[in-house]
Scaffold this motif. Structure first.
Motif, mmCIF file in Angstrom:
data_model
loop_
_atom_site.group_PDB
_atom_site.id
_atom_site.type_symbol
_atom_site.label_atom_id
_atom_site.label_comp_id
_atom_site.label_asym_id
_atom_site.label_seq_id
_atom_site.Cartn_x
_atom_site.Cartn_y
_atom_site.Cartn_z
ATOM 1 N N UNK A 1 -10.584 1.588 -10.416
ATOM 2 C CA UNK A 1 -10.729 0.400 -9.573
ATOM 3 C C UNK A 1 -9.414 -0.373 -9.457
ATOM 4 N N UNK A 2 -8.621 -0.427 -10.523
ATOM 5 C CA UNK A 2 -7.333 -1.116 -10.415
ATOM 6 C C UNK A 2 -6.371 -0.342 -9.512
ATOM 7 N N UNK A 3 -6.448 0.998 -9.547
ATOM 8 C CA UNK A 3 -5.636 1.828 -8.648
ATOM 9 C C UNK A 3 -5.987 1.544 -7.192
ATOM 10 N N UNK A 4 -7.282 1.550 -6.868
ATOM 11 C CA UNK A 4 -7.704 1.299 -5.488
ATOM 12 C C UNK A 4 -7.383 -0.121 -5.052
ATOM 13 N N UNK A 5 -7.518 -1.074 -5.946
ATOM 14 C CA UNK A 5 -7.202 -2.456 -5.609
ATOM 15 C C UNK A 5 -5.712 -2.623 -5.325
ATOM 16 N N UNK A 6 -4.883 -2.005 -6.135
ATOM 17 C CA UNK A 6 -3.433 -2.084 -5.944
ATOM 18 C C UNK A 6 -3.034 -1.508 -4.581
ATOM 19 N N UNK A 7 -3.550 -0.343 -4.250
ATOM 20 C CA UNK A 7 -3.178 0.256 -2.971
ATOM 21 C C UNK A 7 -3.814 -0.476 -1.792
ATOM 22 N N UNK A 8 -4.982 -1.056 -1.978
ATOM 23 C CA UNK A 8 -5.582 -1.852 -0.901
ATOM 24 C C UNK A 8 -4.691 -3.047 -0.577
ATOM 25 N N UNK A 9 -4.166 -3.692 -1.602
ATOM 26 C CA UNK A 9 -3.275 -4.837 -1.392
ATOM 27 C C UNK A 9 -2.003 -4.397 -0.673
ATOM 28 N N UNK A 10 -1.427 -3.260 -1.077
ATOM 29 C CA UNK A 10 -0.201 -2.776 -0.427
ATOM 30 C C UNK A 10 -0.444 -2.404 1.034
ATOM 31 N N UNK A 11 -1.570 -1.742 1.309
ATOM 32 C CA UNK A 11 -1.881 -1.375 2.694
ATOM 33 C C UNK A 11 -2.132 -2.621 3.548
ATOM 34 N N UNK A 12 -2.847 -3.573 3.009
ATOM 35 C CA UNK A 12 -3.120 -4.805 3.754
ATOM 36 C C UNK A 12 -1.817 -5.555 4.029
ATOM 37 N N UNK A 13 -0.931 -5.584 3.061
ATOM 38 C CA UNK A 13 0.361 -6.250 3.240
ATOM 39 C C UNK A 13 1.159 -5.597 4.376
ATOM 40 N N UNK A 14 1.230 -4.276 4.371
ATOM 41 C CA UNK A 14 1.952 -3.574 5.432
ATOM 42 C C UNK A 14 1.277 -3.710 6.787
ATOM 43 N N UNK A 15 -0.040 -3.612 6.794
ATOM 44 C CA UNK A 15 -0.801 -3.705 8.040
ATOM 45 C C UNK A 15 -0.660 -5.088 8.667
#
Length: 112
Positions: free
Chosen positions: A71-85
């Motif tokens: 869950x921490x892995x998915x949360x970290x990448x969700x934040x990075x994708x949202x930031x870029x998007x």
């Protein structure tokens, strides 16, 4: 980078964050002479790096049998994708934290 360049490449930049296939589609759409954009190239490099890292680390993280790690892995990448998007939506050329500068150097020849 001019406003015209951003307008020309904004759609491709947004498409690149949707899926790994979106990166491929945006790359080929951005290769057309009249639609080439540095803004789109920047975001294509960012999203390609995020997607490749997501898949590679996801394979490794998947071997752990811990919901906390996953869950921490998915949360970290969700934040990075949202930031870029949101950067692509907001017409900004912002580097994704932690790994964005590395992706820009690694994929520097992509789209040139």
């Amino acid at each position: 980078m001019t406003e015209q360049d951003i307008d020309r490449g904004r759609q491709n930049a947004i498409i690149s964050y949707l899926t790994i296939i979106g990166v491929i589609i945006a790359f080929y759409l951005n290769k057309e002479e009249d639609k080439r954009s540095d803004f789109a190239n920047f975001h294509i490099r960012q999203s390609l790096g995020l997607w490749l890292t997501f898949w590679a680390l996801g394979y490794i993280i998947g071997s752990f049998d811990s919901w906390l790690v996953s869950s921490s892995f998915y949360l970290c990448f969700a934040v990075l994708f949202i930031y870029g998007f949101t950067g692509a939506l907001g017409r900004k050329k912002q580097i994704v934290p932690l790994v964005g500068a590395f992706y820009q150097k690694l994929f520097a020849n992509l789209g040139n």
